[in-house]
Design a protein around this motif. Sequence first.
Motif, PDB file in Angstrom:
ATOM      1  N   MET A   1       2.408   8.184 -20.187  1.00 50.76           N
ATOM      2  CA  MET A   1       2.440   6.877 -19.515  1.00 50.76           C
ATOM      3  C   MET A   1       1.060   6.548 -18.919  1.00 50.76           C
ATOM      4  O   MET A   1       0.176   7.385 -18.860  1.00 50.76           O
ATOM      5  N   ILE A   2       0.904   5.302 -18.501  1.00 50.46           N
ATOM      6  CA  ILE A   2      -0.361   4.817 -17.942  1.00 50.46           C
ATOM      7  C   ILE A   2      -0.139   4.585 -16.443  1.00 50.46           C
ATOM      8  O   ILE A   2       0.692   3.758 -16.059  1.00 50.46           O
ATOM      9  N   TRP A   3      -0.877   5.292 -15.613  1.00 45.19           N
ATOM     10  CA  TRP A   3      -0.623   5.310 -14.168  1.00 45.19           C
ATOM     11  C   TRP A   3      -1.277   4.128 -13.448  1.00 45.19           C
ATOM     12  O   TRP A   3      -2.466   3.852 -13.658  1.00 45.19           O
ATOM     13  N   ILE A   4      -0.501   3.471 -12.640  1.00 45.43           N
ATOM     14  CA  ILE A   4      -1.018   2.396 -11.781  1.00 45.43           C
ATOM     15  C   ILE A   4      -0.994   2.914 -10.341  1.00 45.43           C
ATOM     16  O   ILE A   4       0.032   3.403  -9.867  1.00 45.43           O
ATOM     17  N   GLY A   5      -2.103   2.816  -9.663  1.00 47.74           N
ATOM     18  CA  GLY A   5      -2.181   3.341  -8.297  1.00 47.74           C
ATOM     19  C   GLY A   5      -1.819   2.288  -7.256  1.00 47.74           C
ATOM     20  O   GLY A   5      -0.955   1.435  -7.482  1.00 47.74           O
ATOM     21  N   ASN A   6      -2.500   2.370  -6.151  1.00 50.97           N
ATOM     22  CA  ASN A   6      -2.187   1.503  -5.007  1.00 50.97           C
ATOM     23  C   ASN A   6      -3.505   0.952  -4.442  1.00 50.97           C
ATOM     24  O   ASN A   6      -3.974   1.393  -3.400  1.00 50.97           O
ATOM     25  N   PRO A   7      -4.116  -0.017  -5.151  1.00 49.96           N
ATOM     26  CA  PRO A   7      -5.486  -0.418  -4.826  1.00 49.96           C
ATOM     27  C   PRO A   7      -5.576  -1.385  -3.643  1.00 49.96           C
ATOM     28  O   PRO A   7      -5.941  -2.548  -3.786  1.00 49.96           O
ATOM     29  N   ILE A   8      -5.234  -0.868  -2.470  1.00 51.43           N
ATOM     30  CA  ILE A   8      -5.214  -1.717  -1.269  1.00 51.43           C
ATOM     31  C   ILE A   8      -6.134  -1.091  -0.221  1.00 51.43           C
ATOM     32  O   ILE A   8      -5.963   0.081   0.141  1.00 51.43           O
ATOM     33  N   LEU A   9      -7.101  -1.863   0.270  1.00 49.36           N
ATOM     34  CA  LEU A   9      -7.964  -1.331   1.332  1.00 49.36           C
ATOM     35  C   LEU A   9      -7.171  -1.245   2.632  1.00 49.36           C
ATOM     36  O   LEU A   9      -6.438  -2.180   2.970  1.00 49.36           O
ATOM     37  N   PRO A  10      -7.280  -0.144   3.377  1.00 51.81           N
ATOM     38  CA  PRO A  10      -6.553  -0.029   4.644  1.00 51.81           C
ATOM     39  C   PRO A  10      -6.969  -1.147   5.606  1.00 51.81           C
ATOM     40  O   PRO A  10      -8.146  -1.293   5.942  1.00 51.81           O
ATOM     41  N   GLU A  11      -5.999  -1.944   6.007  1.00 50.40           N
ATOM     42  CA  GLU A  11      -6.319  -3.148   6.787  1.00 50.40           C
ATOM     43  C   GLU A  11      -6.765  -2.855   8.210  1.00 50.40           C
ATOM     44  O   GLU A  11      -7.315  -3.740   8.869  1.00 50.40           O
ATOM     45  N   GLN A  12      -6.508  -1.636   8.712  1.00 44.18           N
ATOM     46  CA  GLN A  12      -6.965  -1.346  10.080  1.00 44.18           C
ATOM     47  C   GLN A  12      -8.489  -1.405  10.181  1.00 44.18           C
ATOM     48  O   GLN A  12      -9.027  -1.651  11.249  1.00 44.18           O
ATOM     49  N   HIS A  13      -9.177  -1.229   9.043  1.00 49.17           N
ATOM     50  CA  HIS A  13     -10.641  -1.325   9.037  1.00 49.17           C
ATOM     51  C   HIS A  13     -11.096  -2.762   9.257  1.00 49.17           C
ATOM     52  O   HIS A  13     -12.251  -3.018   9.564  1.00 49.17           O
ATOM     53  N   GLN A  14     -10.177  -3.704   9.034  1.00 47.82           N
ATOM     54  CA  GLN A  14     -10.521  -5.122   9.262  1.00 47.82           C
ATOM     55  C   GLN A  14      -9.959  -5.609  10.590  1.00 47.82           C
ATOM     56  O   GLN A  14      -9.841  -6.809  10.813  1.00 47.82           O
ATOM     57  N   GLY A  15      -9.538  -4.682  11.444  1.00 52.93           N
ATOM     58  CA  GLY A  15      -9.085  -5.058  12.786  1.00 52.93           C
ATOM     59  C   GLY A  15      -7.592  -5.279  12.914  1.00 52.93           C
ATOM     60  O   GLY A  15      -7.104  -5.615  14.001  1.00 52.93           O
ATOM     61  N   VAL A  16      -6.837  -5.122  11.839  1.00 53.56           N
ATOM     62  CA  VAL A  16      -5.374  -5.258  11.935  1.00 53.56           C
ATOM     63  C   VAL A  16      -4.845  -4.033  12.692  1.00 53.56           C
ATOM     64  O   VAL A  16      -5.276  -2.908  12.419  1.00 53.56           O
ATOM     65  N   PRO A  17      -3.929  -4.221  13.654  1.00 57.38           N
ATOM     66  CA  PRO A  17      -3.393  -3.058  14.379  1.00 57.38           C
ATOM     67  C   PRO A  17      -2.813  -2.027  13.414  1.00 57.38           C
ATOM     68  O   PRO A  17      -2.188  -2.391  12.410  1.00 57.38           O
ATOM     69  N   TYR A  18      -3.009  -0.764  13.731  1.00 59.03           N
ATOM     70  CA  TYR A  18      -2.680   0.325  12.803  1.00 59.03           C
ATOM     71  C   TYR A  18      -1.257   0.230  12.255  1.00 59.03           C
ATOM     72  O   TYR A  18      -1.029   0.388  11.056  1.00 59.03           O
ATOM     73  N   THR A  19      -0.290  -0.013  13.122  1.00 58.48           N
ATOM     74  CA  THR A  19       1.102  -0.018  12.652  1.00 58.48           C
ATOM     75  C   THR A  19       1.419  -1.223  11.758  1.00 58.48           C
ATOM     76  O   THR A  19       2.409  -1.214  11.033  1.00 58.48           O
ATOM     77  N   GLN A  20       0.584  -2.255  11.834  1.00 59.37           N
ATOM     78  CA  GLN A  20       0.811  -3.470  11.040  1.00 59.37           C
ATOM     79  C   GLN A  20       0.006  -3.469   9.746  1.00 59.37           C
ATOM     80  O   GLN A  20       0.165  -4.371   8.908  1.00 59.37           O
ATOM     81  N   ALA A  21      -0.870  -2.500   9.589  1.00 59.03           N
ATOM     82  CA  ALA A  21      -1.885  -2.569   8.532  1.00 59.03           C
ATOM     83  C   ALA A  21      -1.363  -2.093   7.182  1.00 59.03           C
ATOM     84  O   ALA A  21      -0.746  -1.026   7.079  1.00 59.03           O
ATOM     85  N   ALA A  22      -1.644  -2.890   6.153  1.00 63.64           N
ATOM     86  CA  ALA A  22      -1.345  -2.452   4.783  1.00 63.64           C
ATOM     87  C   ALA A  22      -2.166  -1.210   4.460  1.00 63.64           C
ATOM     88  O   ALA A  22      -3.320  -1.090   4.870  1.00 63.64           O
ATOM     89  N   ASN A  23      -1.566  -0.310   3.724  1.00 63.53           N
ATOM     90  CA  ASN A  23      -2.148   0.992   3.351  1.00 63.53           C
ATOM     91  C   ASN A  23      -2.768   1.711   4.552  1.00 63.53           C
ATOM     92  O   ASN A  23      -3.831   2.318   4.442  1.00 63.53           O
ATOM     93  N   ARG A  24      -2.067   1.677   5.684  1.00 65.91           N
ATOM     94  CA  ARG A  24      -2.576   2.333   6.895  1.00 65.91           C
ATOM     95  C   ARG A  24      -2.671   3.843   6.697  1.00 65.91           C
ATOM     96  O   ARG A  24      -3.490   4.516   7.328  1.00 65.91           O
ATOM     97  N   LEU A  25      -1.831   4.406   5.779  1.00 67.61           N
ATOM     98  CA  LEU A  25      -1.862   5.848   5.542  1.00 67.61           C
ATOM     99  C   LEU A  25      -2.951   6.247   4.547  1.00 67.61           C
ATOM    100  O   LEU A  25      -3.172   7.430   4.306  1.00 67.61           O
ATOM    101  N   GLY A  26      -3.617   5.246   3.963  1.00 66.00           N
ATOM    102  CA  GLY A  26      -4.773   5.522   3.109  1.00 66.00           C
ATOM    103  C   GLY A  26      -4.438   6.297   1.853  1.00 66.00           C
ATOM    104  O   GLY A  26      -5.040   7.326   1.572  1.00 66.00           O
TER     105      GLY A  26
END
Length: 191
Positions: free
Chosen positions: A120-145
Motif C-alpha cells: 500500500m501507499i502510506w499517507i501521513g499527517n502533514p499538519i504543522l503543530p498549531e501551538q507554534h503559531q500561538g494556538v493554546p496547546y490543548t486547542q492546537a492541531a497536531n499538538r502531539l507532533g
Amino acid sequence: MKSIAIIYHSHQGHTQFIAQQIQVSAAQIKDIKIDLFTAEQLISQPELLIQYDGLIWGTPTYLGGVSGTLKQLMDATGPLWKKQEFKGKLAAGFTVSSLPAGDKQSTLISLFTFCMQHGMIWIGNPILPEQHQGVPYTQAANRLGSWSGLMAQAQHSSTADAFDFGDIKTAQLFGQNFAFNLSAYQGVMIT
Ligand SMILES: Cc1cc2nc3c(=O)[nH]c(=O)nc-3n(C[C@H](O)[C@H](O)[C@H](O)COP(=O)(O)O)c2cc1C
C-alpha cells in the motif's frame, strides 16, 4: 466515486470516537464513500476490504503496540498478502492512548510496516503543530507532533469529554487530507 474503509479496534470507545471524526471529515470531500468497520467484523472476512480504494487503520496503543484484536485482523490478511490484494491502495494509521507519548509511535510503525508489506501507499499527517503559531496547546492541531500518522490522547473519562479539542481537530484534518489525496490518486505504475 472512490471508497475508504476505516478499520479499527476499540474496547472503551476512544478509538471508535476518533474513527468517527475521521469519517465525518473525510466525507466532506466530494465523491468519496466511507465505511466504518470494527476489527471484529473483519477477522473472519478480511477480503471485504479488497473493494476499497483506501484503508485507514486504527487501534488503541496497548503496551507500545497494536491491540491483540487488531493484530488478529492483521494476521488474518496473510492470504491476501500472498496475492497482494491490497497493492496500490492508499493507507494511513491512527492510534489513541492515555499518556502524552505512551509509545504511540511504535504502534504507528507497526501499522506502517504492515501496510508496506501489503504494497500500500502510506499517507501521513502533514499538519504543522498549531501551538507554534500561538494556538493554546490543548486547542492546537497536531499538538502531539506526529507526522507519520494520527495520534490522539484520551483521558480516562467518557468518550465525549476524553479528548482535547486539538486532537479532535487533528483527526478531522487527517481525514480530510486522506480523502483529498485519494480523490486525486491514479494508482501504482508497477503491477
Ligand atoms: C492492555 C492495555 C495496555 C495499554 N498500554 C498503553 C500504553 O502502552 N501507552 C498508553 O499511553 N496507554 C496505554 N493503555 C491505555 C489505552 O491506550 C487507552 O485507554 C485508550 O484510550 C484505549 O482505547 P479504546 O477506548 O479505544 O479502547 C493501555 C490500556 C490497556 C488496556
